[in-house]
Design a protein around this motif. Structure first.
Motif, short mmCIF file in Angstrom:
data_model
loop_
_atom_site.label_atom_id
_atom_site.label_comp_id
_atom_site.label_asym_id
_atom_site.label_seq_id
_atom_site.Cartn_x
_atom_site.Cartn_y
_atom_site.Cartn_z
N SER A 1 -7.19 -3.34 -5.31
CA SER A 1 -6.92 -2.81 -3.97
C SER A 1 -5.48 -3.07 -3.53
N LEU A 2 -4.85 -4.08 -4.13
CA LEU A 2 -3.47 -4.41 -3.78
C LEU A 2 -2.45 -3.71 -4.67
N ASN A 3 -2.91 -3.08 -5.74
CA ASN A 3 -1.97 -2.51 -6.71
C ASN A 3 -1.55 -1.09 -6.35
N ARG B 1 4.57 -5.92 -15.34
CA ARG B 1 4.33 -7.18 -14.63
C ARG B 1 3.33 -6.99 -13.49
N PRO B 2 2.47 -7.99 -13.26
CA PRO B 2 1.53 -7.90 -12.14
C PRO B 2 2.27 -7.70 -10.82
N LYS B 3 1.71 -6.81 -9.98
CA LYS B 3 2.34 -6.48 -8.70
C LYS B 3 1.29 -6.40 -7.61
N ALA B 4 1.73 -6.53 -6.37
CA ALA B 4 0.85 -6.33 -5.23
C ALA B 4 1.64 -5.62 -4.14
N LEU B 5 0.98 -4.66 -3.48
CA LEU B 5 1.58 -3.97 -2.34
C LEU B 5 1.16 -4.73 -1.09
N ILE B 6 2.14 -5.21 -0.35
CA ILE B 6 1.89 -6.10 0.76
C ILE B 6 2.60 -5.61 2.02
#
Length: 413
Positions: free
Chosen positions: A159-161, A168-173
């Motif tokens: 849900s954060l991607n 590389r691991p990422k998150a939309l914040i």
């Protein structure tokens, strides 16, 4: 047990922030994907992918070997690397092996949560209601997934991607103006917050990978490259988490985003592009010599900064609601190696060891003024000379400071 809904048809729309405009529909028969534009969208006259999906009636289909048969513009909405790993792991928990998941299934699970302005229906995207985010906790969850030891966090990380790409691991914040408060922010965020993307280390990265990318971003800004706002968030382990403000969103406004990879139908995994191609593409798409010069600045920085992972997905273009294209702000600028140690994007045919001489030739080929070419190269060299001092300031390891300094000095010759 198969819990994941399967998709036979996907409706494509575009949302610049005020309403969704129907674009067309995708359907699939066995391994062939078909696309047809909506008649009203053709009449509207907006080209979302002018080179390989021109605005015209009729049915389009493409070879399955590239993008699994999707037009490049829709493939750009799908994550690769980390995002694909998350979705494939999630599919297994739903009783499906990844090979059974079609490109239309993947687009439906992007739904309204993707990067850029394109949206897809049905919308089966994972919606997580968590609000406040702890970056150290997220980083640990990402490592658990990379180690293959945790499936219970897959939905939260999915849900954060969104549809962000890269290994590389990422998150939309969402980040407030003080940069002290962080919340879930894929598609909506509270007043006073702005959309950002934060990166975490993968299994091959050192604990200073975030700091290295942050220093590279600062040097790029000093070199005159158009960069979004960047920040280095503190971390319990390592020098920090690199974060960058999203450029596909501006308040409630959304921009259509298209990579060079998707525009040209060029497979970024088997690099074949030259910066000469990218500068020509920029000129054709934007019709603006200033945008062509911005691409040239990127070429100079990537070569002199030893950013050799400069493949076709690392260059994007943005289109607004009027149909005007421009080169996106720069991203994924960091010390890196390309395929077999070569530059992923060649400079005037040279990939193994592009030099200042090749960069000068590239500028001349684009009809840039000689003084302008030398000014850009000199400004970049001055900014890169600050690497040791800035790297030490932000916690890069002594070993990496020396290694990168050695490579930077070799590119200046």
């Amino acid at each position: 047990m198969n819990l994941m809904p399967r998709v036979r048809e996907v409706k494509v729309g575009i949302n610049f922030g005020d309403r969704i405009m129907p674009v067309g529909r995708l359907a699939m028969n066995e391994r062939t994907v078909f696309f047809e534009y909506n008649r009203a969208f053709i009449d509207y006259g907006m080209e979302i992918s002018p080179l390989n999906l021109p605005l015209q009636p009729g049915i389009f289909c493409f070879d399955y070997g590239l993008f699994e048969g999707l037009p490049g513009v829709f493939n750009d909405s799908l994550p690769d690397g980390w995002g694909r790993l998350l979705f494939d792991r999630f599919a297994r928990t739903q009783g499906l092996i990844p090979a059974e998941v079609t490109p239309l299934d993947r687009l439906a699970h992007i739904g309204f949560q993707g990067m850029g302005a394109l949206v897809f229906e049905p919308d089966y995207s994972v919606n997580d209601t968590q609000k406040v985010i702890n970056l150290d906790h997220l980083a640990e969850q990402a490592q658990d997934v990379l180690r293959g030891t945790s499936d219970d966090v897959l939905q939260a990380l999915l849900s954060l991607n969104g549809s962000s790409a890269g290994a590389r691991p990422k998150a939309l914040i969402a980040v407030d103006q003080t940069r002290k408060h962080i919340m879930h922010g894929v598609n909506e965020w509270p007043d006073g917050y702005a959309p950002w993307m934060v990166k975490f280390a993968n299994s091959q990265d050192g604990l200073d990978a975030g700091a290295i990318e942050y220093v590279y971003a600062l040097m790029a800004i000093e070199a005159g490259i158009n960069m979004p706002n960047v920040h280095l968030f503190s971390a319990q382990k390592g020098a920090g988490y690199f974060a960058i403000k999203r450029f596909d969103r501006e308040n409630n406004k959304r921009y259509h985003m298209h990579t060079a990879c998707g525009l040209l139908h060029s497979d970024f995994r088997t690099p074949s592009l030259d910066y000469e191609d990218l500068m020509a593409l920029t000129g054709v798409l934007t019709r603006d010599v200033r945008e062509v010069e911005r691409m040239y600045r990127l070429a100079v920085f990537n070569v002199l900064a030893h950013n050799r992972d400069d493949h076709a997905k690392n260059f994007s273009f943005l289109m607004d609601e009027t149909g005007q294209w421009k080169l996106s702000p720069a991203y994924d600028l960091t010390f890196s190696s390309g395929p077999h140690g070569e530059q992923s994007t060649m400079v005037m045919g040279e990939g193994r060891n592009p030099t200042v001489t090749h960069l000068i030739k590239l500028g001349k080929e684009a009809k840039m003024a000689k003084d302008r070419i030398h000014d850009i190269i000199q400004k970049t060299q001055i900014s890169l000379a600050k690497w040791p001092e800035m790297a030490k300031q932000y916690g890069v390891s002594d070993a990496n400071i020396k290694l990168i300094q050695h490579k930077l000095e070799s590119t200046m010759l």
